[in-house]
Design a protein around this motif. Sequence first.
Motif, PDB file in Angstrom:
ATOM      1  N   GLY A  16       0.847  -1.196   0.000  1.00 38.97           N
ATOM      2  CA  GLY A  16       0.000   0.000   0.000  1.00 38.97           C
ATOM      3  C   GLY A  16       0.876   1.237   0.000  1.00 38.97           C
ATOM      4  O   GLY A  16       2.045   1.187   0.405  1.00 38.97           O
ATOM      5  N   SER A  18       0.629   5.749   0.555  1.00 42.37           N
ATOM      6  CA  SER A  18      -0.124   6.973   0.810  1.00 42.37           C
ATOM      7  C   SER A  18       0.622   8.147   0.195  1.00 42.37           C
ATOM      8  O   SER A  18       1.670   8.545   0.709  1.00 42.37           O
ATOM      9  N   HIS A  57      -4.847  -0.520   2.457  1.00 42.72           N
ATOM     10  CA  HIS A  57      -5.346   0.733   1.884  1.00 42.72           C
ATOM     11  C   HIS A  57      -5.220   1.845   2.922  1.00 42.72           C
ATOM     12  O   HIS A  57      -5.698   1.687   4.057  1.00 42.72           O
ATOM     13  N   PHE A  58      -4.578   2.945   2.550  1.00 40.00           N
ATOM     14  CA  PHE A  58      -4.516   4.115   3.421  1.00 40.00           C
ATOM     15  C   PHE A  58      -5.807   4.913   3.283  1.00 40.00           C
ATOM     16  O   PHE A  58      -6.342   5.052   2.175  1.00 40.00           O
ATOM     17  N   LEU A  65      -4.746   3.512   8.201  1.00 32.47           N
ATOM     18  CA  LEU A  65      -4.810   2.563   7.096  1.00 32.47           C
ATOM     19  C   LEU A  65      -5.644   1.366   7.500  1.00 32.47           C
ATOM     20  O   LEU A  65      -5.870   1.111   8.693  1.00 32.47           O
TER      21      LEU A  65
END
Length: 980
Positions: A16, A18, A57-58, A65
């Motif tokens: 993931g 960000s 997923h952030f 997250l």
Amino acid sequence: SQTVEHGFPHQPSALGYSPFLRLMAIGTRSGAIKLYGAPGVEFMGLHEENNTVMQIHFIPDQCQLVTLLDDNSLHLWSLRQHGGASELREEHRFTLKGPPGSPPSATQITAVLPHSSRDALYLGTESGSIFVVEVPSLQVLEDRTITSEAVLQRIPEDNCNRRSCELVEALREHPKNPDQILIGYSRGLIVLWDLQNNKVTHHFLGSQQLENLYWQRDGSKFISCHYDGSYTQWPVSSDNRQPEPLENTVPYGPFPCKAISKIYWQTTKNGLPYIIFQGGMPRASYGDRHSISVIHGSQQTAFDFTSRVIDFFIIFSSEPAAEFDDPSAMVVLAEEELVVIDLKTAGWPAVHPPYLASLHCSAITCSHHVSNIPLKLWERIISAGSKQNIHYSTMPWPIDGGTNIAPDPPQRDLLLTGHEDGTVRFWDASGVCLHLLYKLSTVRVFLTDADPNDNMNTLGEDEWPPLRKVGTFDPYSDDPRLGIQKIYLCKYSGYLAVAGTAGQVLVMELNDEDAEHTVDHAEADLLQDQEGYRWKGHEKLKTRDGPVRFEAGFQPFVLVQCQPPAVVTSLALHSEWKLVAFGTSHGFGLFDHQQKRLVFVKCTLHPSDQLALEGPLSRVKSLKKSLRQSFRRIRRSRVSSRKRRVGGGNASEVQEANAKFDQDALQEMELAPVQRKIEARSAEDSFTGFVRTLYFADTFLRDSSRHCPSLWAGTNGGTVYAFCLRVPPAERRMDEPVRAEQAKEIQLMHRAPVVGILVLDGRSTPLPEPLEVAHDLSKSPDMQGSHQLLVVSEEQFKVFTLPKVSSKLKLKLTALEGCRVRKVTVANFGSCKTDDYSENDLAVLTNLGDIQIISLPFLKLQIRYPCIRKEDVSGIASCVFTKYGQGFYLISPSEFERFSLSTKWLVEPRCIVDMPEVTSNNHVHNNSGVENAARKSRGPGKNSGDHGEDERKSGRLMEHALLNDEKVLKEIQSTLEGGR
């Protein structure tokens, strides 16, 4: 305390990123989650369930997250400030449950979309339904569920079948309109859903199974990629006309291709887009390749990875006002390494990573730690390494979120790792990031099947597909005999000795320039006094004739080849006397690397040590063969005696048959090789001549009035040999030979393997390292008082007086739960309160994984810590101690766990992640909501650090509002800590 994990996470499973925090997250199959930002910014969390992390997923514009595990549970994590640094904490966990009686597929999550409003997650499922979960409470908002039935009502009759809405493959938010989301179903149907009006505004019909979706930046088009290796562009018009695909492309067609599992379409100022996708290779010829292709105008490269690609992301302009994506880097998480490609520089070179090094690019076979490297040597090693890195990009590391607030390392430390392919890697082990400085290869000295000048990356101009090999992971060794088994570096002289699997010992010195020279050869026959022995193992490596070209760095100038070419089991280098000692399972030798002549060899082989003369393969084969023959003979005998009984034979015949069987069995035992007699002992214990340790010391060996150089050797059978050495003075060093004479031989009564030898001076202090006194880094040893010899075996510690070698005191370890010593070293423990006090103790690792600190010279057990699981045999075998009470051991083939036994020397991550400014006003309110929800989930008294939570509520809000003002932050922090 276990402080930090160095290297590459074992079995990564999810990735993931960000763009808001500029942090990357990696999840593993064992349930670990690791966050990385700027060098030194690291966080780690572990799911209690130890399940595989499937997705990460952030939450947009938040320090939060969400992870999805393979048990279908969702977990919300937050980065919170505590005690002046940020910490990663799990706030909530949640499992999506369907209505009673519904199948598991109804709620099996396949796609996760964190919405830009920061208050909802959209969860696509196998059944085709999309559930909405509130953030941060992780509660299902049932009135906002998007069912497959609701979607089907807006689809024309000819496509209206239930199966077209099964399994949500992808969910993507419209880049310009957060009220619209794109839903992709696996059978090729794609719909644009209006969240406000709960309706389908557009639907798109793909003819192939869908893999993934990607929006173009302006929202006018999106791209779908498919199972057949194609991708399609779809326009999104403002009216409700049925859209037709703009273009369908099979980049590596026309023959059947593998699926394209993920795609990016990145816009640039010059108008040519970057099209980046995973997979799509021709199935027949390149179906086994792990590739990601980058297309930019006429440029096209398929980056070929040596291990499976887990996931990848592109770093591009995340400013909402920016008109173009302008990608700068591609970050690829493969199964065995992290690869970053610079998309800004011509040729798209790789970026040298400052952390997440692939330690196991070739399997690690040994390690060696050197503390407090002099600046001059450090700079020369870095200079040699920089010449090797000319092919890497010079762009700054693109994942640079957070701030490292850990103090600078107090000294320069090196960790050297030996590898199966004959290389030695030099790592900067001073701080949190284990960073590769320089790689040394010993292969050029030998003739192997592979030509070192072969370039894996060379491509013909017309080659298609345009594959380019990237990454350093290469698990295949050209020849296992090249493997490095022992390393010894003298940090004062720059001499390096490395020894390998086929009895090769190389002595090297540091050269700042490339050079071509001949490597001198010498042979050490360790069986010269023995007759009737025959080596059954591998042959020695063939060496190159004539001059060999070496690149700048450590260059070998002499090769000592042990005969038989067995694994080198111990190594010692004395750079002041210019001597190197080496030992195998047959004996040990001493070599003068200044005069380049062998001083002596000593065979330690016992007549019963037949095992030491068999290679590992032949031993296994002979044992299996003899066991198989024995079982067959027993079976035949039993069958024949049973037949006799059935045939009505009398008792005397049965007795006669049994007697014959006993005689046969006895004869079999006498004919079998020697190892059959010692089956009760382990194979390792049967190598009594196996040389476990070598040690140089300037001490009193003949009488108490004169000290002289000496060499000590300890074997697996509990024998200690001591040799007096006569080293000529410097002015006659090249004219007179070094002479050696055996002075002592000590046999320990319990015959346990000797794992360490140490001489203590008149002040009961361990003797300094060679050249340490000359560099004013140590006091001169006390040569007035009597010296003592400490012999450490697997079962006990024993102190002898010198030169008489009479026993003075001992400490038995076997009394403590039958533990055995596996590693031992002298560690210097400094006081964390004053610089004036330090003490030398023994740091001991046992086969139970415990670490014990034992005082010198009185051998009192100070303290005992559990460190490594006793079942983790490879972890215990790989452990290496540092001179100042730290250590490293492998927790997986690709990761070192670092630990510290000293309160003064602690290397651990300490970093802070500040919340960047956000334009919307509801940000502060939203974050305080997270705090309150987290507080409710923990309940009263769950976290000892949060006693003053209510008093600090207002402080937290202010902290978020004024986060860019450092003075205010520090004042608030000190006030809060004072209040606590």
